[in-house]
Design a protein around this motif. Sequence first.
Motif, mmCIF file in Angstrom:
data_model
loop_
_atom_site.group_PDB
_atom_site.id
_atom_site.type_symbol
_atom_site.label_atom_id
_atom_site.label_comp_id
_atom_site.label_asym_id
_atom_site.label_seq_id
_atom_site.Cartn_x
_atom_site.Cartn_y
_atom_site.Cartn_z
ATOM 1 N N ARG A 79 3.369 1.264 10.019
ATOM 2 C CA ARG A 79 2.741 1.533 8.717
ATOM 3 C C ARG A 79 3.818 1.514 7.639
ATOM 4 O O ARG A 79 4.744 2.319 7.680
ATOM 5 C CB ARG A 79 2.043 2.900 8.771
ATOM 6 N N TYR A 80 3.728 0.574 6.743
ATOM 7 C CA TYR A 80 4.762 0.382 5.732
ATOM 8 C C TYR A 80 4.138 0.266 4.349
ATOM 9 O O TYR A 80 2.926 0.169 4.216
ATOM 10 C CB TYR A 80 5.567 -0.887 6.059
ATOM 11 N N ARG B 236 0.849 -1.195 0.000
ATOM 12 C CA ARG B 236 0.000 0.000 0.000
ATOM 13 C C ARG B 236 0.878 1.235 0.000
ATOM 14 O O ARG B 236 1.822 1.328 0.796
ATOM 15 C CB ARG B 236 -0.901 0.037 1.250
ATOM 16 N N GLN C 175 0.384 -9.645 6.018
ATOM 17 C CA GLN C 175 -0.878 -9.932 6.695
ATOM 18 C C GLN C 175 -1.106 -11.431 6.787
ATOM 19 O O GLN C 175 -0.720 -12.194 5.901
ATOM 20 C CB GLN C 175 -2.060 -9.333 5.913
HETATM 21 P P1 ATP Z 1 -5.338 1.520 9.359
HETATM 22 O O1 ATP Z 1 -6.562 2.158 9.897
HETATM 23 O O2 ATP Z 1 -4.261 1.323 10.372
HETATM 24 O O3 ATP Z 1 -4.844 2.142 8.066
HETATM 25 P P2 ATP Z 1 -6.715 -0.392 7.739
HETATM 26 O O4 ATP Z 1 -8.143 -0.182 8.071
HETATM 27 O O5 ATP Z 1 -6.171 0.193 6.502
HETATM 28 O O6 ATP Z 1 -5.792 0.040 8.982
HETATM 29 P P3 ATP Z 1 -7.085 -3.172 7.154
HETATM 30 O O7 ATP Z 1 -7.216 -2.916 5.708
HETATM 31 O O8 ATP Z 1 -8.270 -3.575 7.942
HETATM 32 O O9 ATP Z 1 -6.374 -1.928 7.839
HETATM 33 O O10 ATP Z 1 -5.897 -4.230 7.378
HETATM 34 C C1 ATP Z 1 -5.859 -5.131 8.496
HETATM 35 C C2 ATP Z 1 -4.603 -4.934 9.303
HETATM 36 O O11 ATP Z 1 -3.439 -4.853 8.488
HETATM 37 C C3 ATP Z 1 -4.576 -3.649 10.105
HETATM 38 O O12 ATP Z 1 -5.310 -3.789 11.285
HETATM 39 C C4 ATP Z 1 -3.086 -3.482 10.358
HETATM 40 O O13 ATP Z 1 -2.673 -4.285 11.448
HETATM 41 C C5 ATP Z 1 -2.466 -4.022 9.093
HETATM 42 N N1 ATP Z 1 -2.085 -2.930 8.184
HETATM 43 C C6 ATP Z 1 -2.869 -2.216 7.363
HETATM 44 N N2 ATP Z 1 -2.167 -1.317 6.659
HETATM 45 C C7 ATP Z 1 -0.865 -1.465 7.046
HETATM 46 C C8 ATP Z 1 0.377 -0.837 6.669
HETATM 47 N N3 ATP Z 1 0.413 0.112 5.742
HETATM 48 N N4 ATP Z 1 1.503 -1.253 7.274
HETATM 49 C C9 ATP Z 1 1.477 -2.236 8.206
HETATM 50 N N5 ATP Z 1 0.356 -2.859 8.597
HETATM 51 C C10 ATP Z 1 -0.806 -2.488 8.030
#
Ligand code: ATP
Length: 421
Positions: free
Chosen positions: A120-121, A112, A126
């Motif tokens: 956040r990376y 992403r 996942q």
């Molecule tokens: P956030 O609100 O933190 O952006 P999200 O709603 O985008 O989360 P989901 O799409 O539900 O997250 O993804 C499930 C999980 O994946 C999140 O709870 C988080 O632990 C992890 N995650 C999401 N985006 C990232 C990222 N850019 N880097 C690391 N971990 C992530």
Amino acid sequence: MDISGPRGTHDILPDEIKIWHKMEQVLRKTAEIYGYSEIRTPIFEYTELFERGVGGTTDIVQKEMYTFEDKAGRSLTLRPEGTASCARAFIQHRMYNQPQPTKMYYIGPMFRYDRPQSGRYRQFHQFGVEVFGTRSPAVDAEVITLMVDIVKRLGLRRYELHLNTVGCGNCRPHYRQTLTEFLRPLQADLCRDCQSRVDSNPLRVLDCKEKRCREILAGFPSILDSICEECREHFERVKSVLDLYGVQYILDERLVRGLDYYTNTAFELLVPGLGAQNAVGGGGRYDNLVAQVGGPDTVGIGFAMGMERLLLALEENQVELVDGEGVEVYVAFNSPELEPLANIALNELRSADIKAERDYGDRSLRAQMKQANRSQAVVTVLIGENEAKSGTYSLRDMDTGEQFEIEQNALIAEIKKILMK
Ligand code: ATP
Ligand code: MG
């Protein structure tokens, strides 16, 4: 030449890999115990899949996708999440023709274009599960319990499970209307994003992280007052199975999903102490997703957990996932004649998956005891002439210093008792 890895990516180095292996082992094992099988889908898909399967009004599709054209001019996207790919594979391989439900899990990198910061990376990992083909509230509860069980098995004690329902296609429009009427007079005071969300996707105003928005929203109408009887009943049944399993939850009416294919149960797992990135995982029911990406009407539910955030949570809570280089059991013997007996014990322990070690340097019993201490053994098995004669072993609990004799055939059972203390 000075080239580093792209911003937002990270190497997992050889000295960190053990902790990843261990975490993966716990994830896979727990998923399998609950009856889920792994699926591996490609790292890239046609862009359209995510546009339809993640939703055009989400942050992911609007600003976070790594999209590129291949040499034939087709638009491809590095997967930003796993659910859309699972739904695509479910449809493509006609898994709906098999007896339902279909229960699968995935584990791997996601991409992403997000602003890199702690937790956040741009490439992260996942673990997630998806269940297709059953509307049973017991499955909602199973999926939630699995997520909680994972963090428990990893050794986390401090976490919060937030739970809500978002209704269905019949009752949510009613709630949307009620919420829009509540938001309209407040619109000008909300943050810029929320000002436009009031029109495009009012439910998403509820989970805005801006402090000011959260204050303005105090007293917002609850979705629980708008949902239909069927959705209420479903929610009650999910909660009652969770109660039965002893899973604790916090009802959180701000937990919403804006898209139409989300239905009923929504949940999120938070770990305090991780700052703004405190969501370790989230999921929910998506009864209209499969149809949305072109498949036959099939209901589903799933969740995804961020593995880097899990590791941060473990670190923050001082949970050691990998127990150093130490052993669990040290086998000490008093003379070379007793070596065969020591080897038998050692072999028996290792066959039972217990990490065991002995001395290979003809050291004295005293020196072996020192060695046992140094290798952090929890128990030492002592073999002397007396033990050999009476068919016993002496066990020393290295923690308490307590020592006692056991029958040789009770070795594994007695050792496990001490290890599990
Ligand atoms: P956030 O609100 O933190 O952006 P999200 O709603 O985008 O989360 P989901 O799409 O539900 O997250 O993804 C499930 C999980 O994946 C999140 O709870 C988080 O632990 C992890 N995650 C999401 N985006 C990232 C990222 N850019 N880097 C690391 N971990 C992530
Ligand atoms: Mg995000």
